[in-house]
Motif scaffolding. Structure first.
Motif, PDB file in Angstrom:
ATOM      1  N   MET A   1       0.857  -1.176   0.000  1.00  0.00           N
ATOM      2  CA  MET A   1       0.000   0.000   0.000  1.00  0.00           C
ATOM      3  C   MET A   1       0.902   1.239   0.000  1.00  0.00           C
ATOM      4  SD  MET A   1      -2.517   1.289   3.059  1.00  0.00           S
ATOM      5  CE  MET A   1      -4.056   0.622   2.503  1.00  0.00           C
ATOM      6  N   ASN A   2       0.666   2.155  -0.893  1.00  0.00           N
ATOM      7  CA  ASN A   2       1.417   3.394  -0.950  1.00  0.00           C
ATOM      8  C   ASN A   2       0.623   4.458  -0.203  1.00  0.00           C
ATOM      9  OD1 ASN A   2       3.137   5.449  -1.482  1.00  0.00           O
ATOM     10  ND2 ASN A   2       2.790   5.495  -3.688  1.00  0.00           N
ATOM     11  N   ASN A   3       0.908   4.589   1.082  1.00  0.00           N
ATOM     12  CA  ASN A   3       0.161   5.477   1.948  1.00  0.00           C
ATOM     13  C   ASN A   3       1.156   6.413   2.642  1.00  0.00           C
ATOM     14  OD1 ASN A   3      -0.920   6.412   4.506  1.00  0.00           O
ATOM     15  ND2 ASN A   3      -2.610   4.985   4.210  1.00  0.00           N
ATOM     16  N   PRO A   4       1.036   7.726   2.461  1.00  0.00           N
ATOM     17  CA  PRO A   4       1.995   8.656   3.072  1.00  0.00           C
ATOM     18  C   PRO A   4       2.079   8.534   4.593  1.00  0.00           C
ATOM     19  CG  PRO A   4       0.574   9.813   1.517  1.00  0.00           C
ATOM     20  CD  PRO A   4       0.047   8.421   1.641  1.00  0.00           C
ATOM     21  N   MET A   5       0.966   8.247   5.240  1.00  0.00           N
ATOM     22  CA  MET A   5       0.991   8.087   6.695  1.00  0.00           C
ATOM     23  C   MET A   5       1.800   6.850   7.084  1.00  0.00           C
ATOM     24  SD  MET A   5      -0.358  10.528   8.370  1.00  0.00           S
ATOM     25  CE  MET A   5      -0.733   9.860   9.968  1.00  0.00           C
ATOM     26  N   LEU A   6       1.636   5.767   6.342  1.00  0.00           N
ATOM     27  CA  LEU A   6       2.398   4.555   6.651  1.00  0.00           C
ATOM     28  C   LEU A   6       3.885   4.752   6.360  1.00  0.00           C
ATOM     29  CD1 LEU A   6       0.183   1.516   5.606  1.00  0.00           C
ATOM     30  CD2 LEU A   6       0.795   2.311   7.885  1.00  0.00           C
ATOM     31  N   GLU A   7       4.192   5.514   5.344  1.00  0.00           N
ATOM     32  CA  GLU A   7       5.601   5.809   5.061  1.00  0.00           C
ATOM     33  C   GLU A   7       6.206   6.621   6.209  1.00  0.00           C
ATOM     34  OE1 GLU A   7       7.435   4.406   2.642  1.00  0.00           O
ATOM     35  OE2 GLU A   7       5.580   3.330   2.211  1.00  0.00           O
ATOM     36  N   ALA A   8       5.442   7.588   6.751  1.00  0.00           N
ATOM     37  CA  ALA A   8       5.913   8.369   7.896  1.00  0.00           C
ATOM     38  C   ALA A   8       6.086   7.471   9.119  1.00  0.00           C
ATOM     39  CB  ALA A   8       4.937   9.503   8.194  1.00  0.00           C
ATOM     40  N   VAL A   9       5.149   6.551   9.321  1.00  0.00           N
ATOM     41  CA  VAL A   9       5.243   5.604  10.428  1.00  0.00           C
ATOM     42  C   VAL A   9       6.510   4.770  10.292  1.00  0.00           C
ATOM     43  CG1 VAL A   9       4.217   3.462  11.300  1.00  0.00           C
ATOM     44  CG2 VAL A   9       2.798   5.496  11.011  1.00  0.00           C
ATOM     45  N   LYS A  10       6.787   4.283   9.104  1.00  0.00           N
ATOM     46  CA  LYS A  10       7.990   3.471   8.889  1.00  0.00           C
ATOM     47  C   LYS A  10       9.260   4.288   9.125  1.00  0.00           C
ATOM     48  CE  LYS A  10       7.568   1.554   4.883  1.00  0.00           C
ATOM     49  NZ  LYS A  10       7.338   0.825   3.643  1.00  0.00           N
ATOM     50  N   THR A  11       9.254   5.557   8.740  1.00  0.00           N
ATOM     51  CA  THR A  11      10.406   6.427   8.984  1.00  0.00           C
ATOM     52  C   THR A  11      10.664   6.558  10.483  1.00  0.00           C
ATOM     53  OG1 THR A  11      10.087   7.655   6.933  1.00  0.00           O
ATOM     54  CG2 THR A  11      11.305   8.777   8.688  1.00  0.00           C
ATOM     55  N   LEU A  12       9.617   6.809  11.261  1.00  0.00           N
ATOM     56  CA  LEU A  12       9.772   6.968  12.703  1.00  0.00           C
ATOM     57  C   LEU A  12      10.120   5.649  13.386  1.00  0.00           C
ATOM     58  CD1 LEU A  12       6.887   9.480  13.457  1.00  0.00           C
ATOM     59  CD2 LEU A  12       9.331   9.952  13.159  1.00  0.00           C
ATOM     60  N   LEU A  13       9.543   4.573  12.924  1.00  0.00           N
ATOM     61  CA  LEU A  13       9.868   3.259  13.468  1.00  0.00           C
ATOM     62  C   LEU A  13      11.342   2.932  13.207  1.00  0.00           C
ATOM     63  CD1 LEU A  13       8.495   0.822  14.853  1.00  0.00           C
ATOM     64  CD2 LEU A  13       8.124  -0.122  12.575  1.00  0.00           C
ATOM     65  N   LYS A  14      11.777   3.223  11.998  1.00  0.00           N
ATOM     66  CA  LYS A  14      13.173   2.978  11.637  1.00  0.00           C
ATOM     67  C   LYS A  14      14.104   3.828  12.495  1.00  0.00           C
ATOM     68  CE  LYS A  14      15.843   2.237   7.472  1.00  0.00           C
ATOM     69  NZ  LYS A  14      15.862   2.342   6.016  1.00  0.00           N
ATOM     70  N   GLU A  15      13.763   5.088  12.707  1.00  0.00           N
ATOM     71  CA  GLU A  15      14.596   5.946  13.545  1.00  0.00           C
ATOM     72  C   GLU A  15      14.664   5.415  14.975  1.00  0.00           C
ATOM     73  OE1 GLU A  15      14.799  10.517  15.163  1.00  0.00           O
ATOM     74  OE2 GLU A  15      14.082  10.176  13.125  1.00  0.00           O
ATOM     75  N   THR A  16      13.554   4.940  15.500  1.00  0.00           N
ATOM     76  CA  THR A  16      13.519   4.412  16.857  1.00  0.00           C
ATOM     77  C   THR A  16      14.469   3.226  17.012  1.00  0.00           C
ATOM     78  OG1 THR A  16      11.213   5.093  17.097  1.00  0.00           O
ATOM     79  CG2 THR A  16      12.028   3.434  18.650  1.00  0.00           C
ATOM     80  N   PHE A  17      14.440   2.324  16.050  1.00  0.00           N
ATOM     81  CA  PHE A  17      15.226   1.101  16.177  1.00  0.00           C
ATOM     82  C   PHE A  17      16.601   1.180  15.527  1.00  0.00           C
ATOM     83  CE2 PHE A  17      11.061  -0.348  17.278  1.00  0.00           C
ATOM     84  CZ  PHE A  17      11.314  -1.281  18.270  1.00  0.00           C
ATOM     85  N   GLU A  18      16.672   1.699  14.330  1.00  0.00           N
ATOM     86  CA  GLU A  18      17.935   1.716  13.597  1.00  0.00           C
ATOM     87  C   GLU A  18      18.709   3.015  13.787  1.00  0.00           C
ATOM     88  OE1 GLU A  18      17.567   0.423   9.503  1.00  0.00           O
ATOM     89  OE2 GLU A  18      15.758  -0.697  10.035  1.00  0.00           O
ATOM     90  N   GLY A  19      18.034   4.044  14.244  1.00  0.00           N
ATOM     91  CA  GLY A  19      18.660   5.343  14.422  1.00  0.00           C
ATOM     92  C   GLY A  19      18.375   6.248  13.245  1.00  0.00           C
ATOM     93  N   PRO A  20      18.720   7.512  13.383  1.00  0.00           N
ATOM     94  CA  PRO A  20      18.446   8.484  12.325  1.00  0.00           C
ATOM     95  C   PRO A  20      19.354   8.255  11.119  1.00  0.00           C
ATOM     96  CG  PRO A  20      19.722   9.498  14.055  1.00  0.00           C
ATOM     97  CD  PRO A  20      19.376   8.126  14.533  1.00  0.00           C
ATOM     98  N   GLU A  21      18.892   8.736   9.998  1.00  0.00           N
ATOM     99  CA  GLU A  21      19.681   8.623   8.769  1.00  0.00           C
ATOM    100  C   GLU A  21      20.525   9.869   8.569  1.00  0.00           C
ATOM    101  OE1 GLU A  21      17.261   7.656   5.421  1.00  0.00           O
ATOM    102  OE2 GLU A  21      16.442   5.867   6.374  1.00  0.00           O
TER     103      GLU A  21
END
Length: 157
Positions: A1-21
């Motif tokens: 699903m190409n959903n801007p809200m889900l993309e934002a969620v994935k960005t924040l989830l990634k930052e939480t676990f993997e750290g900032p880019e």
């Protein structure tokens, strides 16, 4: 699903676990290794076992893993039997168990990421579950980072 809200969620989830880019951050410290995985990687099993105000980093880590497991179960349509207190009973870990906790946390994170990618619809409960996973994990990231500062204080000699 190409959903801007889900993309934002994935960005924040990634930052939480993997750290900032690339030294850019939405809410964590804008340094490499400041996500949950980078923070935990810097800690030995002995350090993860130190009790600080009645809990340990090992317990915080396993509780975060457990929370993700519960969230993943619900997102996949299962209703798991829960024992929230179990992860908080952890008092110490050895090297093997510490590695296992970190590996299992990574697995649950990867599962959540894949589950989000596979969603074909979003209802309020699903969205709350996903946002709750970010908020809960970010809370524990902050706790673990503060605890790690307390156990790595240089000696005053």
């Amino acid at each position: 699903m190409n959903n801007p809200m889900l993309e934002a969620v994935k960005t924040l989830l990634k930052e939480t676990f993997e750290g900032p880019e690339e030294n850019a951050s939405w809410y964590t410290e804008a340094k490499p290794g400041s996500g949950l995985f980078g923070t935990l990687k810097q800690l030995s099993s002995e350090e993860a076992s130190i009790s600080i105000y009645g809990t340990s980093i090992a317990a915080q880590t396993d509780h975060t893993r457990y929370y993700l497991w519960v969230a993943n179960s619900y997102l996949q349509g299962d209703v798991p039997e829960k024992d929230w207190e179990a992860s908080w009973k952890i008092t110490s870990v050895d090297k093997i168990t510490w590695k296992q906790y970190n590996d299992e946390l990574q697995q649950e994170y990867q599962t959540l990421f894949k589950t989000i990618d596979s969603l074909d619809s979003l209802d309020e409960q699903t969205f709350n579950g996903i946002l709750g996973a970010i908020a809960h994990s970010a809370y524990h990231l902050g706790s673990i980072r503060q605890m790690s500062k307390a156990i790595k204080v240089p000696s005053q000699t």
